[in-house]
Design an enzyme around this catalytic site. Structure first.
Site, PDB file in Angstrom:
ATOM      1  N   LYS A  84       0.832  -1.201   0.000  1.00 49.09           N
ATOM      2  CA  LYS A  84       0.000   0.000   0.000  1.00 49.09           C
ATOM      3  C   LYS A  84       0.872   1.259   0.000  1.00 49.09           C
ATOM      4  O   LYS A  84       2.093   1.182   0.257  1.00 49.09           O
ATOM      5  CB  LYS A  84      -0.908  -0.034   1.235  1.00 49.09           C
ATOM      6  CG  LYS A  84      -1.994  -1.127   1.184  1.00 49.09           C
ATOM      7  CD  LYS A  84      -2.744  -1.171   2.515  1.00 49.09           C
ATOM      8  CE  LYS A  84      -3.983  -2.038   2.473  1.00 49.09           C
ATOM      9  NZ  LYS A  84      -4.639  -2.124   3.804  1.00 49.09           N
ATOM     10  N   TYR A 101     -12.429  -2.559  -3.309  1.00 49.12           N
ATOM     11  CA  TYR A 101     -12.980  -2.696  -1.951  1.00 49.12           C
ATOM     12  C   TYR A 101     -14.517  -2.685  -1.975  1.00 49.12           C
ATOM     13  O   TYR A 101     -15.150  -2.162  -1.053  1.00 49.12           O
ATOM     14  CB  TYR A 101     -12.458  -1.573  -1.053  1.00 49.12           C
ATOM     15  CG  TYR A 101     -11.034  -1.768  -0.569  1.00 49.12           C
ATOM     16  CD1 TYR A 101     -10.644  -2.913   0.128  1.00 49.12           C
ATOM     17  CD2 TYR A 101     -10.059  -0.778  -0.769  1.00 49.12           C
ATOM     18  CE1 TYR A 101      -9.339  -3.085   0.590  1.00 49.12           C
ATOM     19  CE2 TYR A 101      -8.759  -0.939  -0.305  1.00 49.12           C
ATOM     20  CZ  TYR A 101      -8.406  -2.092   0.370  1.00 49.12           C
ATOM     21  OH  TYR A 101      -7.111  -2.247   0.836  1.00 49.12           O
ATOM     22  N   ASN A 128      -1.484  -0.255   7.443  1.00 48.29           N
ATOM     23  CA  ASN A 128      -0.954  -1.595   7.730  1.00 48.29           C
ATOM     24  C   ASN A 128      -0.137  -2.167   6.583  1.00 48.29           C
ATOM     25  O   ASN A 128      -0.004  -3.374   6.453  1.00 48.29           O
ATOM     26  CB  ASN A 128      -2.095  -2.538   8.146  1.00 48.29           C
ATOM     27  CG  ASN A 128      -3.188  -2.624   7.096  1.00 48.29           C
ATOM     28  OD1 ASN A 128      -3.006  -2.163   5.971  1.00 48.29           O
ATOM     29  ND2 ASN A 128      -4.311  -3.225   7.451  1.00 48.29           N
ATOM     30  N   GLU A 163      -9.781 -10.521  -7.496  1.00 48.84           N
ATOM     31  CA  GLU A 163      -8.776  -9.458  -7.377  1.00 48.84           C
ATOM     32  C   GLU A 163      -7.663  -9.605  -8.420  1.00 48.84           C
ATOM     33  O   GLU A 163      -7.216  -8.604  -8.990  1.00 48.84           O
ATOM     34  CB  GLU A 163      -8.196  -9.455  -5.954  1.00 48.84           C
ATOM     35  CG  GLU A 163      -9.233  -9.025  -4.924  1.00 48.84           C
ATOM     36  CD  GLU A 163      -8.690  -8.919  -3.508  1.00 48.84           C
ATOM     37  OE1 GLU A 163      -7.528  -9.321  -3.264  1.00 48.84           O
ATOM     38  OE2 GLU A 163      -9.427  -8.431  -2.639  1.00 48.84           O
TER      39      GLU A 163
HETATM   40  N1  UDP Z   1      -9.606  -0.829   7.642  1.00 47.84           N
HETATM   41  C1  UDP Z   1      -9.632   0.256   8.516  1.00 47.84           C
HETATM   42  N2  UDP Z   1     -10.406   0.194   9.640  1.00 47.84           N
HETATM   43  C2  UDP Z   1     -11.176  -0.891   9.929  1.00 47.84           C
HETATM   44  C3  UDP Z   1     -11.144  -1.997   9.054  1.00 47.84           C
HETATM   45  C4  UDP Z   1     -10.349  -1.933   7.913  1.00 47.84           C
HETATM   46  O1  UDP Z   1      -8.955   1.238   8.287  1.00 47.84           O
HETATM   47  O2  UDP Z   1     -11.855  -0.889  10.978  1.00 47.84           O
HETATM   48  C5  UDP Z   1      -8.783  -0.760   6.414  1.00 47.84           C
HETATM   49  C6  UDP Z   1      -7.416  -1.414   6.596  1.00 47.84           C
HETATM   50  O3  UDP Z   1      -6.459  -0.688   5.820  1.00 47.84           O
HETATM   51  C7  UDP Z   1      -7.653  -2.786   6.025  1.00 47.84           C
HETATM   52  C8  UDP Z   1      -8.596  -2.477   4.857  1.00 47.84           C
HETATM   53  O4  UDP Z   1      -9.442  -1.451   5.368  1.00 47.84           O
HETATM   54  O5  UDP Z   1      -6.455  -3.418   5.624  1.00 47.84           O
HETATM   55  C9  UDP Z   1      -9.431  -3.627   4.364  1.00 47.84           C
HETATM   56  O6  UDP Z   1     -10.162  -4.166   5.445  1.00 47.84           O
HETATM   57  P1  UDP Z   1     -10.295  -5.739   5.638  1.00 47.84           P
HETATM   58  O7  UDP Z   1     -11.287  -5.964   6.728  1.00 47.84           O
HETATM   59  O8  UDP Z   1     -10.533  -6.413   4.335  1.00 47.84           O
HETATM   60  O9  UDP Z   1      -8.862  -6.135   6.245  1.00 47.84           O
HETATM   61  P2  UDP Z   1      -7.616  -6.921   5.563  1.00 47.84           P
HETATM   62  O10 UDP Z   1      -8.199  -7.978   4.668  1.00 47.84           O
HETATM   63  O11 UDP Z   1      -6.808  -5.895   4.813  1.00 47.84           O
HETATM   64  O12 UDP Z   1      -6.845  -7.487   6.714  1.00 47.84           O
END
Ligand code: UDP
Ligand code: MG
Length: 160
Positions: free
Chosen positions: A11, A51, A124, A138
């Site tokens: 990212k 997303y 992250n 994706e």
């Molecule tokens: N995210 C956030 N706050 C939240 C949940 C998600 O900022 O409460 C962001 C974070 O960057 C995350 C992305 O949205 O990586 C996608 O969310 P997902 O639940 O798919 O998490 P991931 O699959 O990336 O672990």
């Protein structure tokens, strides 16, 4: 063989912090094969497609701002159980909770508590497809067939 392909994005925060090489190294070290890679600066519309499942979440505006604030390095990794393996290496979504040894746990410590009240996205470093179904959607969104390559690595002789 349980050969899978999964989408990984370094990212904007990971690219801007200069972590791309160290993150890619971890995937090469376990024997995952890079079958596609490019840099791409996505816009709001592309973010809403990528997303799609999260567009209605309260944190989505912050997430869109974060993912479009700079270019990402996109790659497709191939290997046995690649989706599950890469998610294990990436770690939990919240860096504060991500285990040591994972990419998010080792390179960040950002927390929901620190971001939620400001409407910002959690930083992250990395995205990885969450399921095999998600990976298929994706990979097809980010890479055309001519951008994905088939070749042999030594791991196919010594690890698989
Ligand atoms: N995210 C956030 N706050 C939240 C949940 C998600 O900022 O409460 C962001 C974070 O960057 C995350 C992305 O949205 O990586 C996608 O969310 P997902 O639940 O798919 O998490 P991931 O699959 O990336 O672990
Ligand atoms: Mg996800």
């Amino acid at each position: 063989m349980m050969l899978e392909r999964t989408l990984v994005l370094i990212k904007p925060d990971g690219v801007q912090r200069g972590l791309s090489g160290r993150v890619i190294q971890r995937f090469e070290d376990v024997g995952l094969k890079i079958v596609g890679m490019k840099m791409k600066w996505i816009d709001a519309s592309f973010s809403k497609t990528h997303y799609a499942a999260l567009v209605s979440k309260p944190f989505y505006p912050g997430l869109e701002k974060m993912i479009t604030e700079g270019p990402v390095i996109a790659m497709v990794l191939e290997g046995l159980h690649a989706v599950e393996l890469v998610r294990k290496m990436v770690g939990a979504t919240e860096p504060k909770s991500a285990a040591p040894g994972t990419i998010r746990g080792d390179f960040a410590h950002h927390s929901y508590a620190a971001t939620d009240k400001e409407g910002r996205s959690i930083k992250n470093i990395i995205h990885a497809s969450g399921t095999l179904e998600e990976s298929k959607v994706e990979v097809a969104l980010w890479f055309g067939p001519s951008e994905l390559f088939t070749y042999k690595t030594v791991h196919e002789m010594h690890v698989f």
